[in-house]
Scaffold this motif. Structure first.
Motif, PDB file in Angstrom:
ATOM      1  N   TYR A 443       0.822  -1.214   0.000  1.00 19.64           N
ATOM      2  CA  TYR A 443       0.000   0.000   0.000  1.00 19.64           C
ATOM      3  C   TYR A 443       0.859   1.268   0.000  1.00 19.64           C
ATOM      4  O   TYR A 443       0.351   2.362  -0.170  1.00 19.64           O
ATOM      5  N   GLY A 444       2.157   1.135   0.236  1.00 21.69           N
ATOM      6  CA  GLY A 444       2.983   2.262   0.639  1.00 21.69           C
ATOM      7  C   GLY A 444       3.307   3.309  -0.407  1.00 21.69           C
ATOM      8  O   GLY A 444       3.320   3.061  -1.612  1.00 21.69           O
ATOM      9  N   PHE A 445       3.619   4.514   0.110  1.00 19.00           N
ATOM     10  CA  PHE A 445       4.283   5.566  -0.666  1.00 19.00           C
ATOM     11  C   PHE A 445       5.794   5.316  -0.582  1.00 19.00           C
ATOM     12  O   PHE A 445       6.573   5.846  -1.354  1.00 19.00           O
ATOM     13  N   ILE A 446       6.164   4.534   0.433  1.00 13.88           N
ATOM     14  CA  ILE A 446       7.573   4.202   0.659  1.00 13.88           C
ATOM     15  C   ILE A 446       7.735   2.691   0.511  1.00 13.88           C
ATOM     16  O   ILE A 446       7.031   1.922   1.177  1.00 13.88           O
ATOM     17  N   TYR A 447       8.627   2.288  -0.383  1.00 15.00           N
ATOM     18  CA  TYR A 447       8.866   0.874  -0.633  1.00 15.00           C
ATOM     19  C   TYR A 447       9.816   0.317   0.422  1.00 15.00           C
ATOM     20  O   TYR A 447      10.808   0.963   0.779  1.00 15.00           O
ATOM     21  N   VAL A 448       9.498  -0.876   0.922  1.00 13.58           N
ATOM     22  CA  VAL A 448      10.415  -1.548   1.849  1.00 13.58           C
ATOM     23  C   VAL A 448      10.890  -2.836   1.187  1.00 13.58           C
ATOM     24  O   VAL A 448      10.072  -3.668   0.753  1.00 13.58           O
ATOM     25  N   ASN A 449      12.198  -2.976   1.098  1.00 19.54           N
ATOM     26  CA  ASN A 449      12.781  -4.113   0.406  1.00 19.54           C
ATOM     27  C   ASN A 449      12.729  -5.376   1.264  1.00 19.54           C
ATOM     28  O   ASN A 449      13.647  -5.672   2.020  1.00 19.54           O
ATOM     29  N   LYS A 450      11.615  -6.080   1.115  1.00 20.86           N
ATOM     30  CA  LYS A 450      11.429  -7.377   1.780  1.00 20.86           C
ATOM     31  C   LYS A 450      10.252  -8.046   1.065  1.00 20.86           C
ATOM     32  O   LYS A 450       9.273  -7.371   0.741  1.00 20.86           O
ATOM     33  N   ASN A 451      10.353  -9.354   0.827  1.00 20.97           N
ATOM     34  CA  ASN A 451       9.273 -10.018   0.100  1.00 20.97           C
ATOM     35  C   ASN A 451       8.548 -11.039   0.972  1.00 20.97           C
ATOM     36  O   ASN A 451       8.837 -11.175   2.161  1.00 20.97           O
ATOM     37  N   ASP A 452       7.607 -11.754   0.360  1.00 17.04           N
ATOM     38  CA  ASP A 452       6.777 -12.703   1.115  1.00 17.04           C
ATOM     39  C   ASP A 452       7.599 -13.796   1.800  1.00 17.04           C
ATOM     40  O   ASP A 452       7.206 -14.332   2.829  1.00 17.04           O
ATOM     41  N   ALA A 453       8.751 -14.118   1.207  1.00 17.63           N
ATOM     42  CA  ALA A 453       9.589 -15.161   1.802  1.00 17.63           C
ATOM     43  C   ALA A 453      10.428 -14.597   2.945  1.00 17.63           C
ATOM     44  O   ALA A 453      11.190 -15.326   3.578  1.00 17.63           O
ATOM     45  N   GLY A 454      10.319 -13.274   3.167  1.00 15.93           N
ATOM     46  CA  GLY A 454      11.074 -12.654   4.262  1.00 15.93           C
ATOM     47  C   GLY A 454      12.457 -12.213   3.832  1.00 15.93           C
ATOM     48  O   GLY A 454      13.297 -11.867   4.659  1.00 15.93           O
ATOM     49  N   GLY A 456      15.180  -9.699   1.931  1.00 15.63           N
ATOM     50  CA  GLY A 456      15.343  -8.289   1.557  1.00 15.63           C
ATOM     51  C   GLY A 456      16.135  -7.569   2.616  1.00 15.63           C
ATOM     52  O   GLY A 456      16.172  -8.013   3.767  1.00 15.63           O
ATOM     53  N   ASP A 457      16.770  -6.426   2.227  1.00 17.05           N
ATOM     54  CA  ASP A 457      17.645  -5.730   3.191  1.00 17.05           C
ATOM     55  C   ASP A 457      16.905  -4.653   3.979  1.00 17.05           C
ATOM     56  O   ASP A 457      17.528  -3.864   4.679  1.00 17.05           O
ATOM     57  N   LEU A 458      15.582  -4.592   3.824  1.00 10.48           N
ATOM     58  CA  LEU A 458      14.744  -3.644   4.582  1.00 10.48           C
ATOM     59  C   LEU A 458      14.987  -2.184   4.212  1.00 10.48           C
ATOM     60  O   LEU A 458      14.513  -1.286   4.906  1.00 10.48           O
ATOM     61  N   SER A 459      15.719  -1.917   3.135  1.00 10.32           N
ATOM     62  CA  SER A 459      15.960  -0.521   2.756  1.00 10.32           C
ATOM     63  C   SER A 459      14.636   0.135   2.353  1.00 10.32           C
ATOM     64  O   SER A 459      13.719  -0.525   1.872  1.00 10.32           O
ATOM     65  N   ARG A 460      14.541   1.417   2.559  1.00 10.93           N
ATOM     66  CA  ARG A 460      13.340   2.203   2.285  1.00 10.93           C
ATOM     67  C   ARG A 460      13.572   3.083   1.066  1.00 10.93           C
ATOM     68  O   ARG A 460      14.602   3.783   1.017  1.00 10.93           O
TER      69      ARG A 460
END
Ligand code: P53
Length: 480
Positions: A443-454, A456-460
């Protein structure tokens, strides 16, 4: 596209819930909540509710987007869009890890002190939900959640501790998130998230419906007591109810469909009716009587309901509902889900949610006519898959959805005279979906780098919609 300037002080911002973004599920003495025992699902696969936290399962809320450790960076990004308000919840299990603890946890209270201070640094007003799908698992498992009168006391103690601690930092409160979801009483997920009810195998629909009416009643009493106590602690508090509002319409012009649409709406509106009027609507009293559900409702409860009515009506709006009497008799509303029909005039999201901007204008008008109270849109938005291309996220579909909804909202305010406190779309920063547990339903205006499998580096990363929404806020709604 129609646009109009919103009133002075209009609260533009966004909304989240603690369990969907904080992570840190066992940090600072936090206890296990019902959200912590839900596995990841998908658009087609429901989340599993396990009996406690079991090894080898993927529980996406345990780490979520780790807002607990990133909140300073995240609030700064939200402030960059010009946010005036930010809705989140207080995780009950950070304050009372088991729900029935005698003393609150100082580490939990301190976390929200720091979070609210950080928001005020940027002039962002906190809008706080006390109970957003995150009851202590201990209360659900060992007390039967809100089917037990004792849970009223546990909730009221939690509410009172929060009101006292944050009385100078938080003005806007809500008691229970989407309290009306449980009208779908045979849905395991909605009963666990709303009321901490964990159904045993083999229960009949009648038993489930009876449990729902009992739990809803204790929640009404708990909410009314909280409103009374809150107003004593700080008379300036604004304490609202919160429903998932969906205007209902008949599929065909037949009278049978029209009657069904009205009955359907009565069964959902009753949750807000009780919290606004302080009494049960006649139709629901009659329904309970006819079905012999006989919930424990005392005369004293009825006095409390009258004394603890809410200050405003907050709601989420995602879609309208269309109903058909083909499979359902309007006099037997024991399965509301069966009445729902596909609306052939509307498009749907990838998760099958119907997209109906005009439905938001209808919602604002209906709720104003019914309740004569200020309204607050505290959720709205499109869950969608996003693609990262060269480090950028182009999301015209999200901008299109929000633009159309904001335009209808502005018509309701400027043309229909609706008294609206603000607009807080859902998930301004990507987070864990409540319904499916996915990260990829964004839903975000800000993307968070993480996917359904968990992974990603959590970068915004701000998406295109980030810069668009900033403009909308800057222009107070005129530059859509
Ligand atoms: P997700 C069901 C129906 C409508 C709204 O939902 C709902 C739900 C529960 O999934 O939830 C609200 O994440 C809720 C939020 C939730 C949001 O809508 O399933 O208050 O917690 O995240 C969106 O796409």
């Amino acid at each position: 596209m129609y646009s109009a300037k919103m009133p002075e002080g209009f609260l533009w911002g966004g909304a989240v819930a603690a369990h969907q973004l904080e992570g840190a599920w066992d940090v600072g003495g936090k206890g296990v909540s019902v959200a912590d025992v839900m596995t990841v699902g998908s658009a087609t696969k429901p989340r599993e509710i396990t009996d406690g936290v079991l090894p080898g399962k993927n529980y996406p809320n345990h780490s979520a987007i780790d807002f607990y450790h990133h909140y300073k960076e995240d609030i700064k990004l939200l402030a960059g869009m010009g946010f005036k308000a930010f809705r989140t919840s207080i995780a009950w299990t950070r304050i009372f890890p088991n729900g029935d603890d005698e003393q609150p946890s100082e580490a939990g209270l301190k976390f929200y002190d720091d979070l609210f201070d950080e928001m005020h640094k940027y002039g962002i007003e906190p809008v706080i939900t006390l109970s957003h799908f995150e009851m202590p698992f201990n209360l659900a498992k060992n007390y039967g959640g809100f089917t037990n009168r004792k849970t009223i006391d546990f909730f009221v103690r939690f509410a009172e501790v929060c009101f006292k601690r944050y009385k100078d930092k938080v003005k806007y409160w809500m008691t229970f998130n989407e309290i009306d979801n449980q009208s779908a009483f045979n849905n395991d997920f909605l009963m666990a998230t709303n009321s901490g009810i964990l159904f045993k195998d083999g229960m009949t629909d009648e038993e489930k419906e009876a449990a729902m009416y009992q739990a809803a009643h204790y929640e009404f009493v708990a909410s009314a007591l909280a409103v009374k106590i809150g107003h004593k602690i700080n008379p300036d508090f604004k304490i609202g109810l919160m429903i998932n509002y969906s205007p209902v319409r008949p599929l065909t012009p037949s009278s049978a469909d029209a009657l069904l649409a009205d009955k359907f709406e009565q069964h959902r509106d009753f949750f807000s009716d009780v919290q606004v009027f302080g009494e049960y609507p006649k139709a629901i009293e009659a329904y309970i009587e006819k079905h012999c559900y006989r919930p424990d409702i005392t005369d004293e409860d009825r006095v409390v309901l009258k004394e603890g009515t809410v200050d405003y009506v907050a709601f989420s709006y995602y879609q309208s509902t269309t109903v058909s009497s083909e499979k359902v008799d309007p006099d037997d509303l024991s399965d509301l889900a069966k009445a729902v029909a596909v609306n052939p005039t509307l498009e749907r999201s990838d998760w099958g949610w119907e997209i109906d901007p005009v439905g938001l204008r209808l919602a604002l008008n209906h709720l104003t006519d019914r309740y004569h109270l200020p309204l607050f849109i505290v959720e709205n938005g499109l869950g969608a898959y996003d693609k990262v291309e060269d480090g950028k996220i182009h999301d015209p579909y999200r901008i299109d959805y929000l633009k159309k909804h904001i335009s209808e909202m502005e018509k309701a305010v400027a043309i229909d005279g609706v008294d609206l406190m603000g607009y807080l779309p859902w998930g301004p920063i990507d987070l864990v979906s409540a319904g499916t547990g996915q990260m990829d339903k964004r839903y975000g205006f800000i993307y968070v780098n993480k996917n359904d499998a968990g992974v990603g580096d959590l970068s915004r990363t701000p998406k295109d919609s980030y810069f668009w929404y900033k403009k909308v806020i800057e222009s107070n709604g005129t530059d859509l």
